[in-house]
Design an enzyme around this catalytic site. Structure first.
Site, PDB file in Angstrom:
ATOM      1  N   GLU A   1     -23.377 108.609 -13.285  1.00 48.28           N
ATOM      2  CA  GLU A   1     -24.288 108.103 -12.262  1.00 48.28           C
ATOM      3  C   GLU A   1     -25.404 109.049 -11.893  1.00 48.28           C
ATOM      4  OE1 GLU A   1     -20.920 110.105  -9.767  1.00 48.28           O
ATOM      5  OE2 GLU A   1     -21.093 109.037 -11.667  1.00 48.28           O
TER       6      GLU A   1
ATOM      7  N   GLY B   1     -17.158 106.747 -19.662  1.00 43.86           N
ATOM      8  CA  GLY B   1     -17.771 105.440 -19.806  1.00 43.86           C
ATOM      9  C   GLY B   1     -19.247 105.478 -19.478  1.00 43.86           C
ATOM     10  N   ALA B   2     -19.576 106.173 -18.383  1.00 43.78           N
ATOM     11  CA  ALA B   2     -20.967 106.282 -17.956  1.00 43.78           C
ATOM     12  C   ALA B   2     -21.040 107.347 -16.880  1.00 43.78           C
ATOM     13  CB  ALA B   2     -21.488 104.945 -17.427  1.00 43.78           C
TER      14      ALA B   2
ATOM     15  N   HIS C   1     -23.023 104.043  -7.056  1.00 44.61           N
ATOM     16  CA  HIS C   1     -22.902 105.470  -6.772  1.00 44.61           C
ATOM     17  C   HIS C   1     -24.172 106.039  -6.126  1.00 44.61           C
ATOM     18  CE1 HIS C   1     -19.113 107.152  -7.908  1.00 44.61           C
ATOM     19  NE2 HIS C   1     -19.147 106.753  -9.158  1.00 44.61           N
TER      20      HIS C   1
ATOM     21  N   GLU D   1     -21.954 102.347 -11.610  1.00 48.62           N
ATOM     22  CA  GLU D   1     -22.852 103.508 -11.625  1.00 48.62           C
ATOM     23  C   GLU D   1     -24.016 103.325 -10.664  1.00 48.62           C
ATOM     24  OE1 GLU D   1     -21.517 105.955 -12.987  1.00 48.62           O
ATOM     25  OE2 GLU D   1     -20.039 104.811 -14.129  1.00 48.62           O
TER      26      GLU D   1
ATOM     27  N   GLU E   1     -15.295 108.071  -6.019  1.00 46.19           N
ATOM     28  CA  GLU E   1     -14.820 107.187  -7.089  1.00 46.19           C
ATOM     29  C   GLU E   1     -13.971 106.037  -6.563  1.00 46.19           C
ATOM     30  OE1 GLU E   1     -16.140 107.121  -9.771  1.00 46.19           O
ATOM     31  OE2 GLU E   1     -16.961 109.117 -10.086  1.00 46.19           O
TER      32      GLU E   1
END
Length: 879
Positions: free
Chosen positions: A267, A264-265, A304, A301, A323
């Protein structure tokens, strides 16, 4: 990659690295077909007994190796497919390595790869080794200075981690940028993006008064869609300061939207790289759920930066350290930005649909696993979602102030370090002044605990007893874990009278949290002068399965009066579930299956009750999905589940047609197409009502869908309408689907919705439609989003068709595993998980699914990603 002898990595074998790279200077000359990396490292010995330096490297050409400015001859080092070993190195030294890579051929989308006209990276978990030889593990933290050089016309934007400290021209056509990241980071957080991109810029002033430059990068035609993500980022930065006292630490924060991205993305420190679906959002092309997802992922993100970057994992077994904690943080952020009750329902729905299934299947593992073969297979719902629930339980036990004290201590103790889940729990113990020794079983034991509850009310003594027993079934994925120790389980409880009043408990409170920490316990609540109805595990206070027999009368009372939104919703789900499960049995035995009159009445009462929370009402009347129902029946019969669920949906729609229509029309009056809370709530209820009406498959409902599509004020209007039309027998269906595509064919994320809408239709013709769509010009099997929308949409989102008796769905999956595994093993591994639970199905389906797994296992050169899942699924699952 040949996987005849897969290597298993064990937590018990962890050893610190023999050497540490403390600083890296990288000079990178970028090109699509040839990128050259000149790395200059400062290296120190960490293990006195180590003689040779072993660096991770894959798929690269080594030009030269230079140690303390002396070029080494070929006999002083050895390169193979996975490593570069340099012999007899001193205690401290400088090391230079020059290597070449080809990003255009990197279809796995890990390391440095080409995405359209961009070069970008994905280094988590082990992608850096495809860029340059390095100590590619999370417990080696180094500072970086990076120079990027490239052709100015081809790569006008050059981005890397840290602050931009220099830039300029390089010859007639080239240019360069220099980036310095002063905070030590592991290789998995290293990032590069280069190419033609437009920029949206803004600023944020931190609580200490520093101004941070915020920049979003996307294709020129997409940059205007980054405004919502920019606002979400600023909200997340302010929220993290307020809730956790965490301030951003650099002068610049960059975010880039990329079309081709497995996750998804990501960090990466100060250079977050996002799948376009989680950063681009405007009302024309994004639905309300897209807006909410963008907000949540942007927050995740950004958070993080502290819970993952400033403090990172010692090893990949500790993945939930960053996570699980960060998912909890993003869940709380989204809850504060919207409806807290609905957010909790959404999070639990996701947990039950994915993580509970995982916990009872061959890939079951603890939040902190004991072993793995391919780390990319452990980016799982257990690590993320169950990990978040473990953190949430600590928050419940300690309370908000105690939990904040624990996180403050954690950040203060471990800033700049690579640590473990034990370190996180230790900070909570110290701050909370209590032992969490037993609580840590949540990290080390797999499986979903089952809490059996019996109650007894003694009217003469006004005493109400709650008797609980906890157990945890063996998990097929962890065959060595036979003896489960009791968990520490917080059970938040309240009591209601039979007429719906909330009762006072001991000490004048109306709610308490009981701690289950033994195999069996009895809790006595006194001063209860009327027979109560228990409301337990309020707000879903622990990730458990509760077995408590409540009468339909009691469930209906909780549905109407419980002041906890989650438990009101849970009461409705239990009423729905009872009827669906009864319907499955009746369908299998060939009996007629009328819906429960009580349920029909309760459904209509909920629809007609006055409420200001339309979003909650939408959740309240939504049926359990097939994945959750499947966890409640053995063996799983997908056809009977779909028929029973649709039978109930149609019966409720027929009984409540006037109320559903009235609610639909009232919500349409509120809808003006804007992504604001009031309208989003109205659209959520409107579309649930339209879904019920469409289940009748009558012209009246078809006309509502067509009108909504033609008069759409935003993508939520259009996407829901086309989704319902695709499932109907509407005579204009194909022309409407074709027209939708023609209108939106230049918007890849909208095309994804169009593909998925057709993949999930529970109809015998769907596989043929999906097969044709794999040959459609819009479909690209090298793009993960397209594969997830169409192929994963069918294999995971359409159990009725995927589990067809003729095995056609399984054959389709095998064919696509064979095609995708050599291209992108991570994507192929996600697909093969559709067969993970084969041992739970009916005997005929078990045989067919196992046959398909054996076909996959026999494919030549199967990746570690797929082979680990297939092997565990075949040999860990017992029918």
């Amino acid at each position: 990659m040949d996987t005849d002898t897969p290597t298993t990595v064990y937590l018990k074998d962890y050893r610190p690295p023999d050497f540490l790279i403390t600083h890296s200077d990288l000079d990178i000359r970028l090109g699509f077909d040839r990128t050259t990396v000149h790395a200059h490292h400062t290296v120190v010995r960490n293990n006195p007994g180590a003689e040779n330096l072993a660096l991770n490297c894959e798929l690269m050409e080594i030009e030269c190796v230079i140690l303390n400015r002396q070029k080494l001859d070929s006999g002083s080092y050895l390169q193979n497919e996975t490593s570069l070993t340099i012999f007899d190195v001193p205690d401290s030294f400088t090391l230079e390595v020059v290597n070449h890579i080809n990003p255009s051929k990197n279809t796995a989308l890990t390391g440095l790869y080409k995405s359209a006209e961009l070069l970008c990276t994905q280094c988590e978990a082990e992608g850096y080794r495809r860029i340059s030889p390095g100590i590619d593990r999370p417990d080696n933290l180094a500072t970086y200075r990076v120079k990027l050089t490239a052709d100015r016309a081809e790569f006008p934007v050059l981005l890397c981690n840290g602050n931009l400290v220099d830039s300029g021209s390089d010859g007639q056509t080239g240019h360069y940028t220099v980036w310095q990241d002063p905070f030590p980071k592991p290789t998995y957080l290293f990032a590069i993006v280069a190419g033609r991109l437009s920029c949206m810029a803004d600023t944020f002033t931190t609580m200490s008064g520093r101004m941070v430059a915020l920049k979003f990068y996307a294709r020129d035609q997409d940059i205007h869609k980054c405004g919502h993500a920019m606002n979400a980022l600023k909200n997340a930065m302010a929220w993290d300061e307020q809730q956790y006292g965490r301030e951003y630490d650099l002068d610049l924060f960059n975010v880039v939207a990329v079309d081709d991205f497995n996750m998804g993305a990501m960090e990466n420190k100060s250079l977050n790289i996002f799948n376009t679906r989680y950063v681009l959002a405007d009302p024309d092309m994004a639905t309300d759920s897209d807006f909410q997802n963008v907000e949540g992922v942007v927050g995740h993100e950004y958070f993080h930066n502290w819970s993952g970057n400033r403090i990172t994992c010692r090893d990949w077994f500790q993945l939930s350290l960053k996570e699980g904690f960060t998912v909890f943080r993003d869940q709380e952020f989204s809850a504060d930005m919207g409806s807290r009750g609905v957010k909790r329902i959404d999070d639990v729905n996701q947990l039950r649909a994915s993580q509970f299934e995982e916990d009872s299947g061959p890939m079951a593992h603890a939040v902190r696993p004991d072993s793995y073969q391919e780390i990319n297979n452990f980016y799982t719902a257990t690590v993320y979602n169950k990990g978040a629930e473990v953190v949430r339980m600590m928050h419940t036990i300690l309370g908000p102030a105690g939990f904040r004290a624990g996180t403050d201590l954690y950040f203060a103790r471990h800033d700049g370090q690579a640590v473990t889940t034990d370190d996180f729990v230790a900070a909570m113990e110290t701050a909370g002044r209590q032992s969490f020794r037993q609580f840590k079983h949540w990290y080390s034991q797999a499986g979903t605990p089952v809490v059996h509850v019996d109650t007894h009310y003694d009217r003469p003594s006004a005493c109400y007893e709650i008797r609980v027993r906890q157990s945890c079934p063996d998990t097929p994925g962890t065959p060595g874990q036979k003896s489960q120790q009791p968990f520490v389980i917080p059970m938040t409880a309240a009591l209601f009278s039979k007429t719906g009043e909330k009762l006072l408990l001991d000490h004048g409170v109306d709610e308490c949290t009981l701690i289950l920490d033994k195999p069996g316990q009895t809790f006595k609540l006194t001063g209860i002068h009327t027979e109560p109805i228990p409301s337990l595990f309020r707000k879903f206070s622990a990730p458990v399965i509760m077995n408590l027999e409540l009468s339909d009368d009691d469930l209906e009372t909780l549905l109407n009066y419980d002041d906890d939104p989650f438990n009101r919703w849970e009461a409705a789900q239990n009423l729905f579930l009872k009827d669906i499960l009864n319907g499955i049995t009746d369908i299998q035995q060939g009996r007629p299956t009328p819906a429960s009159p009580r349920l029909v009445r309760a459904f209509n009462q909920a629809l007609n009750a006055k409420t200001d929370d339309l979003e909650f009402l939408a959740a309240l009347i939504t049926l359990p999905d097939a994945a959750y129902i499947s966890e409640k029946v053995r063996p799983i019969d997908p056809t009977a589940i779909e028929r029973s669920r649709q039978r109930l949906k149609t019966a409720l729609a027929a009984s409540a047609r006037p109320s559903l229509t009235a609610n639909y029309q009232a919500c349409q009056l509120i809808n003006q197409g804007n992504p604001v809370a009031e309208e989003m709530a109205a659209r959520s209820l409107r579309d649930v009502c339209l879904g019920y009406l469409n289940s009748l498959d009558e012209q009246f409902a078809h006309d509502l869908c067509i009108k909504q599509l033609k008069n759409a004020k935003c993508m939520t209007d259009a996407a829901s309408a086309i989704r319902f039309i695709a499932r109907s027998s509407c005579s204009a269906k194909q022309s409407l689907l074709d027209g939708f595509y023609e209108k939106w064919k230049d918007e890849p994320l909208v095309v994804d919705k169009w593909l998925q809408a057709q993949a999930v239709i529970p109809h015998e013709s769907t596989l043929g439609v999906v097969e044709n769509l794999t040959r459609h010009p819009s479909f690209d099997h090298t793009n993960p989003n397209k594969v997830y929308s169409l192929i994963l949409g069918f294999t995971h989102g359409n159990p009725y068709c995927f589990h067809a008796a003729d095995e056609s769905g399984y054959a389709f999956l095998v064919k696509w595993i064979e095609k995708l595994d050599p291209v992108n093993p991570q994507v192929a591994a996600r697909l093969v998980s559709a067969l993970n639970s084969w041992g739970k199905f009916t005997a005929d389906l078990q045989q067919k699914m196992k046959k398909s797994l054996l076909k996959i296992s026999s494919l030549p050169n199967l990746s570690r990603n797929v082979s680990e899942i297939v092997d565990k699924t075949l040999w860990s699952t017992k029918p």
